[in-house]
Design an enzyme around this catalytic site. Sequence first.
Site, mmCIF file in Angstrom:
data_model
loop_
_atom_site.group_PDB
_atom_site.id
_atom_site.type_symbol
_atom_site.label_atom_id
_atom_site.label_comp_id
_atom_site.label_asym_id
_atom_site.label_seq_id
_atom_site.Cartn_x
_atom_site.Cartn_y
_atom_site.Cartn_z
ATOM 1 N N SER A 182 -6.594 -4.634 6.018
ATOM 2 C CA SER A 182 -7.350 -4.996 7.224
ATOM 3 C C SER A 182 -6.461 -5.693 8.247
ATOM 4 C CB SER A 182 -8.498 -5.934 6.862
ATOM 5 O OG SER A 182 -9.214 -5.451 5.769
HETATM 6 N N1 SAH Z 1 -8.073 -6.658 0.700
HETATM 7 C C1 SAH Z 1 -7.258 -5.482 0.706
HETATM 8 C C2 SAH Z 1 -7.904 -4.380 1.511
HETATM 9 C C3 SAH Z 1 -7.923 -3.098 0.768
HETATM 10 S S1 SAH Z 1 -8.925 -1.821 1.430
HETATM 11 C C4 SAH Z 1 -5.846 -5.781 1.165
HETATM 12 O O1 SAH Z 1 -5.565 -6.923 1.554
HETATM 13 O O2 SAH Z 1 -5.013 -4.891 1.113
HETATM 14 C C5 SAH Z 1 -10.315 -1.879 0.363
HETATM 15 C C6 SAH Z 1 -10.085 -1.566 -1.080
HETATM 16 O O3 SAH Z 1 -11.349 -1.556 -1.706
HETATM 17 C C7 SAH Z 1 -9.452 -0.208 -1.365
HETATM 18 O O4 SAH Z 1 -8.260 -0.396 -2.059
HETATM 19 C C8 SAH Z 1 -10.505 0.487 -2.247
HETATM 20 O O5 SAH Z 1 -9.949 1.285 -3.276
HETATM 21 C C9 SAH Z 1 -11.261 -0.693 -2.822
HETATM 22 N N2 SAH Z 1 -12.600 -0.413 -3.322
HETATM 23 C C10 SAH Z 1 -13.569 0.394 -2.821
HETATM 24 N N3 SAH Z 1 -14.656 0.376 -3.615
HETATM 25 C C11 SAH Z 1 -14.375 -0.477 -4.643
HETATM 26 C C12 SAH Z 1 -15.095 -0.909 -5.804
HETATM 27 N N4 SAH Z 1 -16.325 -0.466 -6.086
HETATM 28 N N5 SAH Z 1 -14.481 -1.774 -6.643
HETATM 29 C C13 SAH Z 1 -13.246 -2.232 -6.404
HETATM 30 N N6 SAH Z 1 -12.508 -1.848 -5.340
HETATM 31 C C14 SAH Z 1 -13.066 -0.984 -4.465
#
Ligand code: SAH
Length: 253
Positions: A97
Amino acid sequence: MTRRPGFPARLDPAGAPAGRRPAAAAAPARAAPAGVGLDSQAVRARMVQKLAAQGVGDARVLAAMNAVERHRFVDSALVNQAYEDTSLPIGLGQTISKPNVVARMIELLLGARGASGGRLGRVLEIGTGCGYQAAVLSHVAAEVYSIERLRGLHERARENLRAFRLANVHLLFGDGMAGFAKGAPYAGIIAAAGGEAVPAQWTDQLAEGGRIVAPMVMPNGQQALVIVDKTAGRLTQAILEGVHFVPLKSGIA
Ligand code: SAH
């Protein structure tokens, strides 16, 4: 493992004639860690100034954003964009993000009734991704449990975070839709992926006085940031500004 260059990434081609390189480049190499730290610290400080100007007022959040080297979490080709207010790809179709959104969400998390003053207690992050937000959270919360459903990213986050030696970050591989009952109750739950609703497991695992901050798909199909507070066992929900997050998906892959 992809090699992470220092910051900023060297743009001069290695094969450039020595005579045309700036004098500094010909000098003996500086100690890499010190040089990297100094260079990126100034850029990060500017990012933090911008966040403050954009309305992030919580000193704990600004200090955490200043402390975590975001460039260590992105691909080598994107290092020079690491401190711009933009989301960036982190592989497997997912994105890290924008700094502004990370700061805003953590500030909201810290705004919970039960969190006034110092550090938050235990926090659950849904969607570890590259691990950046988990690292930021580690500066404002006592313990961070962060769960990721994609094994490739879970492992990448582990690699990215290793050098930071953050003893209070616990990376989990699994479906965060079910929360993580073993770490409950949580003072805060923060999601980096947006679903149709806030799963009941999250509200069940939320501590009294705790807060959930998550993107959620609204009836019009657009995502908005939602906060859910638990006060005297009752849940109250507020819908805030529109956001763009990757979808919350069930199961692991
Ligand atoms: N906080 C992260 C943002 C990653 S984007 C950072 O700093 O990089 C959001 C992430 O949520 C993705 O990697 C995706 O695979 C994950 N995601 C989506 N649904 C999910 C679920 N049900 N459980 C765990 N992770 C999930």
